[in-house]
Design an enzyme around this catalytic site. Structure first.
Site, PDB file in Angstrom:
ATOM      1  N   HIS A   5       0.822  -1.208   0.000  1.00  0.00           N
ATOM      2  CA  HIS A   5       0.000   0.000   0.000  1.00  0.00           C
ATOM      3  C   HIS A   5       0.861   1.267   0.000  1.00  0.00           C
ATOM      4  O   HIS A   5       2.060   1.217  -0.273  1.00  0.00           O
ATOM      5  CB  HIS A   5      -0.996  -0.043   1.151  1.00  0.00           C
ATOM      6  CG  HIS A   5      -1.761  -1.334   1.201  1.00  0.00           C
ATOM      7  ND1 HIS A   5      -2.723  -1.666   0.284  1.00  0.00           N
ATOM      8  CD2 HIS A   5      -1.645  -2.411   2.038  1.00  0.00           C
ATOM      9  CE1 HIS A   5      -3.194  -2.872   0.552  1.00  0.00           C
ATOM     10  NE2 HIS A   5      -2.550  -3.348   1.608  1.00  0.00           N
ATOM     11  N   GLU A  43      -1.474   0.503   7.923  1.00  0.00           N
ATOM     12  CA  GLU A  43      -0.730  -0.611   7.344  1.00  0.00           C
ATOM     13  C   GLU A  43       0.429  -0.101   6.497  1.00  0.00           C
ATOM     14  O   GLU A  43       1.520  -0.676   6.508  1.00  0.00           O
ATOM     15  CB  GLU A  43      -1.662  -1.479   6.507  1.00  0.00           C
ATOM     16  CG  GLU A  43      -0.993  -2.690   5.885  1.00  0.00           C
ATOM     17  CD  GLU A  43      -1.926  -3.511   5.027  1.00  0.00           C
ATOM     18  OE1 GLU A  43      -1.462  -4.533   4.457  1.00  0.00           O
ATOM     19  OE2 GLU A  43      -3.120  -3.151   4.898  1.00  0.00           O
ATOM     20  N   HIS A  63       2.715  -7.096   4.478  1.00  0.00           N
ATOM     21  CA  HIS A  63       1.367  -6.601   4.741  1.00  0.00           C
ATOM     22  C   HIS A  63       0.981  -6.874   6.186  1.00  0.00           C
ATOM     23  O   HIS A  63       1.688  -7.574   6.917  1.00  0.00           O
ATOM     24  CB  HIS A  63       0.351  -7.290   3.816  1.00  0.00           C
ATOM     25  CG  HIS A  63       0.444  -6.862   2.392  1.00  0.00           C
ATOM     26  ND1 HIS A  63      -0.311  -5.848   1.858  1.00  0.00           N
ATOM     27  CD2 HIS A  63       1.223  -7.326   1.378  1.00  0.00           C
ATOM     28  CE1 HIS A  63      -0.006  -5.689   0.573  1.00  0.00           C
ATOM     29  NE2 HIS A  63       0.925  -6.578   0.261  1.00  0.00           N
ATOM     30  N   GLU A  96       1.324 -11.655   5.705  1.00  0.00           N
ATOM     31  CA  GLU A  96       0.428 -10.886   6.560  1.00  0.00           C
ATOM     32  C   GLU A  96       0.955 -11.079   7.977  1.00  0.00           C
ATOM     33  O   GLU A  96       0.800 -12.150   8.572  1.00  0.00           O
ATOM     34  CB  GLU A  96      -1.006 -11.389   6.435  1.00  0.00           C
ATOM     35  CG  GLU A  96      -1.592 -11.308   5.033  1.00  0.00           C
ATOM     36  CD  GLU A  96      -2.082  -9.918   4.672  1.00  0.00           C
ATOM     37  OE1 GLU A  96      -1.932  -8.992   5.505  1.00  0.00           O
ATOM     38  OE2 GLU A  96      -2.616  -9.751   3.566  1.00  0.00           O
TER      39      GLU A  96
END
Length: 319
Positions: free
Chosen positions: A108, A145, A201, A283
């Site tokens: 992101h 994030e 992430h 993640e």
């Protein structure tokens, strides 16, 4: 990162081959711990927020296929410092990982919120069309994030460089102002001919959903996507990353995907579908869970996360 309707397969977890590398890593850990203590002493381990190092906005070029790891300013505190000897070795292009290229993809971008038109543009990921990028998630207290992933990427990049590796990021600092698109993120690794690539992430799931999981590429052969050459080595990379991440962070494997293995296979992620080099996503935890978010916002834990990622990647590269 949040997602809908993932393809869940439960690949059998393979034990990472330790071999001689563990001896080298054992020698590294005390130095890394000392560096972490120094880093904490200068205030680098605070909760939340962006890393305090000054990174030039020009570090990543929108027109460049791969952004070189930027030099840090003289006043910037180190994220980890195994010692001057390791730094000198890295500068000279020597060390256990000399000649290896690793691409780190911090998921992101904090600027995505201001560029909805750009990030919502549809791009071809081989199996279907998806948004260029998404905003990502955040803790309930507002730690994003995007900030988390860049901080861990910096810490991981420092550890890799100190062992002689060449590190390239898909984004850094304020550049680019949004994105890049998932297609571009894959292209950066491909054009760098990376020996390994990892996308960092944190998840967006319900309270009580805890733990990490590593996402592996499934077999895709459609359109511009052909993962067949990278599925095997990517699964090897992912298994090693999961093993070392668990050992260093004590973060449990996800209790909501992966059936307790910490490994999930997917075919709907452009960053994996379009990669021609070994690549995985991780993640690191669920930002919307109070217990996981307490870890993710703690600088000392992020250093452990970087250490686990480093050891997994190094183990893969020295297999």
């Amino acid at each position: 990162m949040s997602y809908l309707d993932p393809e869940f397969e439960s690949p059998e977890r393979r034990s990472a081959r330790r071999g001689p590398l563990l001896m080298a890593l054992a020698a590294l850990v005390p130095g890394a711990l000392l560096g972490w203590m120094v880093y904490e002493a200068v205030g680098g381990g605070g909760s939340g927020g962006s890393p305090r190092a000054s990174v030039p906005a020009s570090a990543v070029s929108r027109t460049s296929a791969a952004a070189s790891w930027p030099a840090r300013s003289a006043s910037a505190p180190p994220f980890a410092s195994p010692g001057d000897d390791a730094k000198a070795a890295a500068t000279a292009g020597s060390g256990p990982l000399a000649g290896k290229v690793i691409v780190i993809d911090p998921g992101h971008n904090p600027g995505n919120f201001q560029h909805p038109t750009e990030i919502n543009r549809q791009v071809d990921i081989g199996t279907n069309w998806k948004e260029c990028d998404t905003t990502g998630t955040s803790t309930k207290a507002g730690y994003t994030e995007a900030d988390f992933t860049l901080d861990v990427a910096h810490r991981l990049g420092t550890l890799l460089e100190q062992q002689g590796a060449t590190v390239k990021l898909t984004r850094d600092g304020d550049a680019p102002p949004w994105g890049p698109c998932v297609t571009e993120r894959a292209q950066i690794g491909n054009e760098a001919h990376a020996d390994a690539a990892i996308s960092i992430h944190a998840d967006d799931s319900a309270e009580g959903d805890r733990g990490f999981h590593v996402i592996l590429p499934g077999t895709v052969h459609a359109g511009a996507a052909d993962t067949r050459p990278i599925v095997g080595p990517s699964h090897d990379l992912g298994a090693r990353v999961a093993d070392f991440f668990l050992r260093e962070t004590r973060q449990p494997a996800s209790n909501y995907v992966g059936e307790g293995t910490g490994l999930v296979t997917r075919t709907d992620l452009g960053g994996l579908n379009l990669s021609t080099v070994p690549k995985v996503f991780i993640e690191c935890g669920n930002m919307r869970d109070s217990k996981d978010s307490a870890l993710l916002t703690y600088g000392a834990w992020r250093q452990k996360a970087a250490q686990g990622l480093f050891e997994g990647i190094a183990d893969f590269l020295n297999r």
